[in-house]
Design a protein around this motif. Sequence first.
Motif, PDB file in Angstrom:
ATOM      1  N   LEU A 153       6.522  15.681   2.940  1.00 50.46           N
ATOM      2  CA  LEU A 153       6.884  15.109   1.637  1.00 50.46           C
ATOM      3  C   LEU A 153       7.810  16.057   0.870  1.00 50.46           C
ATOM      4  O   LEU A 153       8.884  15.665   0.400  1.00 50.46           O
ATOM      5  CB  LEU A 153       5.622  14.827   0.812  1.00 50.46           C
ATOM      6  N   LEU A 154       7.373  17.320   0.739  1.00 55.30           N
ATOM      7  CA  LEU A 154       8.161  18.251  -0.075  1.00 55.30           C
ATOM      8  C   LEU A 154       9.503  18.573   0.587  1.00 55.30           C
ATOM      9  O   LEU A 154      10.516  18.739  -0.098  1.00 55.30           O
ATOM     10  CB  LEU A 154       7.368  19.536  -0.344  1.00 55.30           C
ATOM     11  N   ALA A 155       9.518  18.642   1.927  1.00 56.00           N
ATOM     12  CA  ALA A 155      10.793  18.878   2.615  1.00 56.00           C
ATOM     13  C   ALA A 155      11.728  17.697   2.356  1.00 56.00           C
ATOM     14  O   ALA A 155      12.907  17.875   2.030  1.00 56.00           O
ATOM     15  CB  ALA A 155      10.557  19.080   4.113  1.00 56.00           C
ATOM     16  N   ASN A 156      11.203  16.448   2.449  1.00 59.69           N
ATOM     17  CA  ASN A 156      12.046  15.267   2.186  1.00 59.69           C
ATOM     18  C   ASN A 156      12.556  15.242   0.747  1.00 59.69           C
ATOM     19  O   ASN A 156      13.575  14.630   0.450  1.00 59.69           O
ATOM     20  CB  ASN A 156      11.260  13.970   2.428  1.00 59.69           C
ATOM     21  N   MET A 157      11.798  15.872  -0.145  1.00 63.47           N
ATOM     22  CA  MET A 157      12.207  15.854  -1.551  1.00 63.47           C
ATOM     23  C   MET A 157      13.138  17.013  -1.892  1.00 63.47           C
ATOM     24  O   MET A 157      13.472  17.213  -3.065  1.00 63.47           O
ATOM     25  CB  MET A 157      10.970  15.865  -2.454  1.00 63.47           C
ATOM     26  N   GLY A 158      13.539  17.774  -0.896  1.00 63.36           N
ATOM     27  CA  GLY A 158      14.557  18.808  -1.123  1.00 63.36           C
ATOM     28  C   GLY A 158      14.016  20.175  -1.507  1.00 63.36           C
ATOM     29  O   GLY A 158      14.770  21.047  -1.940  1.00 63.36           O
ATOM     30  N   TYR A 159      12.682  20.382  -1.346  1.00 60.55           N
ATOM     31  CA  TYR A 159      12.099  21.676  -1.722  1.00 60.55           C
ATOM     32  C   TYR A 159      12.319  22.754  -0.651  1.00 60.55           C
ATOM     33  O   TYR A 159      11.885  23.873  -0.826  1.00 60.55           O
ATOM     34  CB  TYR A 159      10.598  21.528  -2.014  1.00 60.55           C
ATOM     35  N   GLY A 160      12.965  22.397   0.457  1.00 64.51           N
ATOM     36  CA  GLY A 160      13.216  23.390   1.514  1.00 64.51           C
ATOM     37  C   GLY A 160      12.866  22.783   2.861  1.00 64.51           C
ATOM     38  O   GLY A 160      12.475  21.610   2.944  1.00 64.51           O
ATOM     39  N   LYS A 197       0.840  -1.205   0.000  1.00 64.79           N
ATOM     40  CA  LYS A 197       0.000   0.000   0.000  1.00 64.79           C
ATOM     41  C   LYS A 197       0.873   1.252   0.000  1.00 64.79           C
ATOM     42  O   LYS A 197       1.894   1.282   0.663  1.00 64.79           O
ATOM     43  CB  LYS A 197      -0.864  -0.008   1.269  1.00 64.79           C
ATOM     44  N   PRO A 198       0.470   2.310  -0.772  1.00 65.56           N
ATOM     45  CA  PRO A 198       1.333   3.487  -0.794  1.00 65.56           C
ATOM     46  C   PRO A 198       1.444   4.128   0.579  1.00 65.56           C
ATOM     47  O   PRO A 198       0.482   4.137   1.345  1.00 65.56           O
ATOM     48  CB  PRO A 198       0.639   4.420  -1.780  1.00 65.56           C
ATOM     49  N   ALA A 199       2.637   4.651   0.882  1.00 64.64           N
ATOM     50  CA  ALA A 199       2.829   5.377   2.141  1.00 64.64           C
ATOM     51  C   ALA A 199       2.023   6.666   2.080  1.00 64.64           C
ATOM     52  O   ALA A 199       1.734   7.177   1.002  1.00 64.64           O
ATOM     53  CB  ALA A 199       4.307   5.681   2.311  1.00 64.64           C
ATOM     54  N   VAL A 200       1.644   7.167   3.249  1.00 65.74           N
ATOM     55  CA  VAL A 200       0.899   8.430   3.316  1.00 65.74           C
ATOM     56  C   VAL A 200       1.766   9.414   4.104  1.00 65.74           C
ATOM     57  O   VAL A 200       2.304   9.078   5.157  1.00 65.74           O
ATOM     58  CB  VAL A 200      -0.467   8.213   4.004  1.00 65.74           C
ATOM     59  N   LEU A 201       1.936  10.608   3.552  1.00 64.08           N
ATOM     60  CA  LEU A 201       2.762  11.630   4.231  1.00 64.08           C
ATOM     61  C   LEU A 201       2.048  12.969   4.183  1.00 64.08           C
ATOM     62  O   LEU A 201       1.293  13.246   3.240  1.00 64.08           O
ATOM     63  CB  LEU A 201       4.099  11.805   3.506  1.00 64.08           C
ATOM     64  N   ARG A 202       2.344  13.817   5.175  1.00 67.90           N
ATOM     65  CA  ARG A 202       1.861  15.200   5.113  1.00 67.90           C
ATOM     66  C   ARG A 202       2.587  15.904   3.975  1.00 67.90           C
ATOM     67  O   ARG A 202       3.766  15.681   3.747  1.00 67.90           O
ATOM     68  CB  ARG A 202       2.210  15.915   6.419  1.00 67.90           C
ATOM     69  N   LEU A 203       1.875  16.797   3.320  1.00 66.60           N
ATOM     70  CA  LEU A 203       2.461  17.504   2.180  1.00 66.60           C
ATOM     71  C   LEU A 203       3.768  18.214   2.550  1.00 66.60           C
ATOM     72  O   LEU A 203       4.763  18.125   1.818  1.00 66.60           O
ATOM     73  CB  LEU A 203       1.437  18.527   1.647  1.00 66.60           C
ATOM     74  N   ASP A 204       3.794  18.936   3.702  1.00 68.53           N
ATOM     75  CA  ASP A 204       5.025  19.687   4.023  1.00 68.53           C
ATOM     76  C   ASP A 204       6.191  18.736   4.278  1.00 68.53           C
ATOM     77  O   ASP A 204       7.331  18.996   3.889  1.00 68.53           O
ATOM     78  CB  ASP A 204       4.826  20.675   5.186  1.00 68.53           C
ATOM     79  N   ARG A 235      19.970  16.157  -4.557  1.00 71.93           N
ATOM     80  CA  ARG A 235      21.072  15.858  -3.635  1.00 71.93           C
ATOM     81  C   ARG A 235      20.677  16.100  -2.195  1.00 71.93           C
ATOM     82  O   ARG A 235      21.362  15.691  -1.283  1.00 71.93           O
ATOM     83  CB  ARG A 235      22.310  16.673  -4.013  1.00 71.93           C
ATOM     84  N   SER A 236      19.540  16.813  -1.962  1.00 70.16           N
ATOM     85  CA  SER A 236      19.142  17.004  -0.562  1.00 70.16           C
ATOM     86  C   SER A 236      17.898  16.190  -0.235  1.00 70.16           C
ATOM     87  O   SER A 236      17.126  16.557   0.645  1.00 70.16           O
ATOM     88  CB  SER A 236      18.955  18.495  -0.248  1.00 70.16           C
ATOM     89  N   ARG A 237      17.687  15.101  -0.960  1.00 71.11           N
ATOM     90  CA  ARG A 237      16.506  14.277  -0.677  1.00 71.11           C
ATOM     91  C   ARG A 237      16.749  13.333   0.496  1.00 71.11           C
ATOM     92  O   ARG A 237      17.867  12.895   0.743  1.00 71.11           O
ATOM     93  CB  ARG A 237      16.118  13.442  -1.923  1.00 71.11           C
ATOM     94  N   GLU A 238      15.670  12.989   1.154  1.00 71.43           N
ATOM     95  CA  GLU A 238      15.682  12.042   2.273  1.00 71.43           C
ATOM     96  C   GLU A 238      14.494  11.098   2.069  1.00 71.43           C
ATOM     97  O   GLU A 238      13.364  11.607   2.023  1.00 71.43           O
ATOM     98  CB  GLU A 238      15.535  12.842   3.575  1.00 71.43           C
ATOM     99  N   PRO A 239      14.688   9.782   1.866  1.00 67.54           N
ATOM    100  CA  PRO A 239      15.966   9.074   1.796  1.00 67.54           C
ATOM    101  C   PRO A 239      16.812   9.515   0.593  1.00 67.54           C
ATOM    102  O   PRO A 239      16.272   9.949  -0.433  1.00 67.54           O
ATOM    103  CB  PRO A 239      15.560   7.598   1.669  1.00 67.54           C
ATOM    104  N   ALA A 240      18.134   9.350   0.768  1.00 67.65           N
ATOM    105  CA  ALA A 240      19.073   9.804  -0.258  1.00 67.65           C
ATOM    106  C   ALA A 240      18.996   8.934  -1.515  1.00 67.65           C
ATOM    107  O   ALA A 240      18.601   7.770  -1.453  1.00 67.65           O
ATOM    108  CB  ALA A 240      20.487   9.747   0.311  1.00 67.65           C
ATOM    109  N   VAL A 241      19.371   9.520  -2.619  1.00 65.70           N
ATOM    110  CA  VAL A 241      19.464   8.777  -3.887  1.00 65.70           C
ATOM    111  C   VAL A 241      20.877   8.180  -3.957  1.00 65.70           C
ATOM    112  O   VAL A 241      21.856   8.903  -3.792  1.00 65.70           O
ATOM    113  CB  VAL A 241      19.236   9.731  -5.086  1.00 65.70           C
ATOM    114  N   PRO A 290      10.294  13.305  -9.062  1.00 62.06           N
ATOM    115  CA  PRO A 290       9.800  11.941  -8.815  1.00 62.06           C
ATOM    116  C   PRO A 290       9.549  11.717  -7.317  1.00 62.06           C
ATOM    117  O   PRO A 290      10.432  11.974  -6.502  1.00 62.06           O
ATOM    118  CB  PRO A 290      10.935  11.051  -9.297  1.00 62.06           C
ATOM    119  N   PRO A 291       8.345  11.264  -6.952  1.00 69.22           N
ATOM    120  CA  PRO A 291       8.065  10.982  -5.542  1.00 69.22           C
ATOM    121  C   PRO A 291       8.955   9.837  -5.031  1.00 69.22           C
ATOM    122  O   PRO A 291       9.528   9.097  -5.833  1.00 69.22           O
ATOM    123  CB  PRO A 291       6.594  10.571  -5.528  1.00 69.22           C
ATOM    124  N   PRO A 292       9.049   9.674  -3.706  1.00 69.43           N
ATOM    125  CA  PRO A 292       9.914   8.628  -3.138  1.00 69.43           C
ATOM    126  C   PRO A 292       9.598   7.253  -3.732  1.00 69.43           C
ATOM    127  O   PRO A 292       8.443   6.959  -4.050  1.00 69.43           O
ATOM    128  CB  PRO A 292       9.568   8.654  -1.650  1.00 69.43           C
TER     129      PRO A 292
END
Length: 246
Positions: free
Chosen positions: A14-21, A5-12, A102-108, A68-70
């Motif tokens: 998700l975007l922070a983990n994806m390196g948007y700030g 099942k897909p993971a569920v995350l809060r928008l802020d 390069r600032s994604r979490e989990p890292a690529v 690309p999402p996690p």
Amino acid sequence: MSESKPAVLRLDRLLANMGYGSRREVQGLVRAGAVTLDGAVVGDADMKLAITPALSERMRVQGAPLDPPPGFVILLHKPLGVTCSHKDTGPLVYSLLPPRWRSREPAVSTVGRLDKETSGLLLLTDDGDLLHRIISPRKKVSKRYRATLARPLNGEEDALFAGGELLLEGDDKPVAPAVLEPLGEREAWLTVTEGRYHLVRRMFAAVGNHVEALHRDRIGALDLPDDLEPGRLRRLTDADVARIFA
Ligand code: URA
């Protein structure tokens, strides 16, 4: 890429983990109306989102499609002269990725490594389980290399490589059976199922030869696309990922 099942995350988050700030910066983006979902401005940074690949088509940040999402996998045509490491000196493969990645979490991370002087098909992912499945010796995922040699093949390499008894200097286990397909006097494909350090170069050195150029063009049944220039990358679909294990 996981089938559960897909993971569920809060928008802020998700975007922070994806390196948007930072989360605070992402909340600022949402307040400024810079995040849309299915064409409508998102008003709530707390909103819960199921993480699916389709999010990159459904969501826009500052007018651009979401990264690309996690749980993503990319194929990179690794050029010569770049290193598969986070900390080496000199050009790194990670410098070929979009800076935000390069600032994604989990890292690529790279799925295994290619030497600095090897070119070709390199996978990168942020999905640790998938990474381990691909590199696990138990899965026997094959990797095909095109080797250009300093000296002509002597005709005995294929039996030796296929025999599963070739013991390389410094190793305590013989190399798993590998398939040699000559392409010319000094050129051959070699398909191996292990990921040992300098494996192909050491195998040819063990038969008195020397690899002058090395290029990987296939992992499992997944080919490096002919139209993908060195240094360029492409996101894999689920069907592409299945080909790795075919
Ligand atoms: N074998 C090598 O010798 N080098 C690589 O980069 C990959 C396999």
